[in-house]
Enzyme design. Structure first.
Site, mmCIF file in Angstrom:
data_model
loop_
_atom_site.group_PDB
_atom_site.id
_atom_site.type_symbol
_atom_site.label_atom_id
_atom_site.label_comp_id
_atom_site.label_asym_id
_atom_site.label_seq_id
_atom_site.Cartn_x
_atom_site.Cartn_y
_atom_site.Cartn_z
ATOM 1 N N GLY A 192 -1.673 -0.407 16.310
ATOM 2 C CA GLY A 192 -2.665 -1.224 17.011
ATOM 3 C C GLY A 192 -2.806 -0.892 18.485
ATOM 4 O O GLY A 192 -3.454 -1.621 19.230
ATOM 5 N N GLU A 235 5.886 4.028 10.252
ATOM 6 C CA GLU A 235 4.956 3.472 11.227
ATOM 7 C C GLU A 235 5.689 3.254 12.557
ATOM 8 O O GLU A 235 6.324 2.211 12.745
ATOM 9 C CB GLU A 235 4.420 2.130 10.740
ATOM 10 C CG GLU A 235 3.681 2.190 9.432
ATOM 11 C CD GLU A 235 2.648 1.079 9.312
ATOM 12 O OE1 GLU A 235 1.473 1.396 9.227
ATOM 13 O OE2 GLU A 235 3.044 -0.101 9.351
ATOM 14 N N GLU A 273 5.134 -6.160 11.982
ATOM 15 C CA GLU A 273 4.700 -7.512 12.389
ATOM 16 C C GLU A 273 5.514 -8.576 11.666
ATOM 17 O O GLU A 273 5.828 -9.624 12.238
ATOM 18 C CB GLU A 273 3.187 -7.672 12.141
ATOM 19 C CG GLU A 273 2.388 -6.870 13.165
ATOM 20 C CD GLU A 273 1.025 -6.388 12.671
ATOM 21 O OE1 GLU A 273 0.507 -6.909 11.668
ATOM 22 O OE2 GLU A 273 0.484 -5.455 13.302
ATOM 23 N N ASN A 320 -4.561 -1.886 5.551
ATOM 24 C CA ASN A 320 -3.877 -3.169 5.774
ATOM 25 C C ASN A 320 -4.829 -4.038 6.589
ATOM 26 O O ASN A 320 -4.970 -3.843 7.785
ATOM 27 C CB ASN A 320 -2.562 -2.913 6.533
ATOM 28 C CG ASN A 320 -1.846 -4.207 6.884
ATOM 29 O OD1 ASN A 320 -2.202 -5.286 6.390
ATOM 30 N ND2 ASN A 320 -0.838 -4.113 7.738
ATOM 31 N N SER A 356 -2.450 3.706 14.326
ATOM 32 C CA SER A 356 -3.695 4.150 14.949
ATOM 33 C C SER A 356 -4.302 5.378 14.266
ATOM 34 O O SER A 356 -4.822 6.269 14.948
ATOM 35 C CB SER A 356 -3.485 4.391 16.453
ATOM 36 O OG SER A 356 -3.113 3.181 17.102
ATOM 37 N N HIS A 403 6.690 -4.676 7.099
ATOM 38 C CA HIS A 403 5.785 -4.295 8.197
ATOM 39 C C HIS A 403 6.385 -4.775 9.519
ATOM 40 O O HIS A 403 7.011 -5.832 9.584
ATOM 41 C CB HIS A 403 4.401 -4.919 7.970
ATOM 42 C CG HIS A 403 3.367 -4.361 8.881
ATOM 43 N ND1 HIS A 403 3.236 -4.781 10.186
ATOM 44 C CD2 HIS A 403 2.437 -3.385 8.697
ATOM 45 C CE1 HIS A 403 2.255 -4.088 10.756
ATOM 46 N NE2 HIS A 403 1.764 -3.233 9.871
ATOM 47 N N LYS A 438 -4.529 -7.072 7.274
ATOM 48 C CA LYS A 438 -3.805 -8.120 8.025
ATOM 49 C C LYS A 438 -4.515 -9.467 7.842
ATOM 50 O O LYS A 438 -5.068 -9.721 6.769
ATOM 51 C CB LYS A 438 -3.678 -7.720 9.500
ATOM 52 C CG LYS A 438 -3.154 -6.290 9.666
ATOM 53 C CD LYS A 438 -2.708 -5.977 11.051
ATOM 54 C CE LYS A 438 -2.357 -4.497 11.131
ATOM 55 N NZ LYS A 438 -1.711 -4.135 12.379
HETATM 56 C C1 PEP Z 1 -0.606 -1.176 10.519
HETATM 57 O O1 PEP Z 1 -0.673 -2.318 10.912
HETATM 58 O O2 PEP Z 1 0.034 -0.905 9.495
HETATM 59 C C2 PEP Z 1 -1.278 -0.143 11.299
HETATM 60 C C3 PEP Z 1 -0.972 1.104 11.083
HETATM 61 O O3 PEP Z 1 -2.213 -0.581 12.212
HETATM 62 P P1 PEP Z 1 -3.214 0.348 13.102
HETATM 63 O O4 PEP Z 1 -3.786 1.373 12.167
HETATM 64 O O5 PEP Z 1 -4.247 -0.614 13.598
HETATM 65 O O6 PEP Z 1 -2.391 0.958 14.176
#
Ligand code: PEP
Length: 251
Positions: free
Chosen positions: A174, A168, A98, A10, A214, A96, A12
């Site tokens: 993040g 997630e 976000e 992703n 992460s 997601h 973003k």
């Molecule tokens: C995401 O935004 O879907 C995500 C898992 O981000 P990160 O891997 O940076 O934690």
């Protein structure tokens, strides 16, 4: 390897079209022929150019990061499922955290988007996951269970077969904090049990459940080694070609 495995990046709101093309090309070169599905979740402006790359690279796919729930109309700035399908886009990331946090999306809206994506032939990657306070209070299964129920439990079994789920935990996105392999496994097994109870064993066993939060080259193997973790949805680490390729190879 089970055919339900996948690693999805992703990106973003990162990369210009030139940077995105170079990143995707470098990942394809690093990975070679993948032993799993590899998906690039790219900014809307890059969908057609990345689709042109992935369509020539077996095992690689392209995903949108969002779409609107209506087919067409006066929705300035939005993109429909029909447009994604016509552009050859394979997947769309929906729900997601976000989008939920910054754009007020809830599971009723996300459910409507899932139905439109499925009707257009674009496979949803449905994101769910609890916030830190919910985990600390021990209510994570209740909250994620409700998200799964509201977003997915009116689908037909044949529709559900097209849906990828990404668990997630919001506290791991993040932040550099990753769920432990056991925490990921427990939640994935819980989600698969829910799918089993509602849609039956066959659908449950074929549903891809990704872990996101992460995921890095140095923790991917341990997470992907858990029986119900079918791969990852990767944010930050998907922007580095060699690192993302290492994550793909860890599956
Ligand atoms: C995401 O935004 O879907 C995500 C898992 O981000 P990160 O891997 O940076 O934690």
């Amino acid at each position: 390897m089970s055919n339900r495995t996948m690693v999805a990046g992703n990106w973003k709101m990162n990369t210009t079209p030139a940077e995105g093309a170079a990143l995707a090309q470098a990942v394809i070169e690093h990975v070679g022929t993948p032993g799993t599905k590899v998906v690039f979740g790219v900014p809307a402006i890059q969908l057609t150019q990345i689709q042109a790359l992935t369509s020539k690279a077996p095992g690689f796919y392209v995903a949108a990061q969002n779409m609107h729930q209506e087919d067409s109309g006066a929705y300035t700035g939005e993109i429909s499922a029909r447009m994604l399908a016509a552009a050859g886009v394979d997947y769309v990331i929906l729900g997601h955290s976000e989008r939920r946090d910054y754009f007020g999306e809830d599971d009723t809206l996300i459910h409507a988007k899932i139905l439109k994506a499925l009707a257009a032939g674009v496979q949803p990657i449905y994101c769910c996951g609890e916030k830190l306070n919910i985990r600390q209070a021990g209510n994570h299964e209740m909250v994620v269970g409700k998200q799964i129920e509201q977003a997915l439990f009116t689908l037909e079994a044949e529709q559900m077969r097209q849906v990828v789920i990404a668990y997630e935990p919001v506290w791991a996105i993040g932040t550099g904090v990753t769920a432990s392999p056991e925490q990921a496994q427990d939640m994935h097994a819980f989600i698969r049990r829910m799918i089993h109870n509602y849609f039956g064993q066959d659908v449950a066993e074929s549903t891809t459940i990704l872990y996101g939060g992460s995921v890095k080259p140095d923790n991917a193997e341990e997470l992907f080694g858990m029986p119900d973790v079918d791969g990852g949805l990767v944010g930050g680490a998907s922007l580095d070609a060699a690192g993302f390729a290492a994550i793909v190879k860890a599956l």
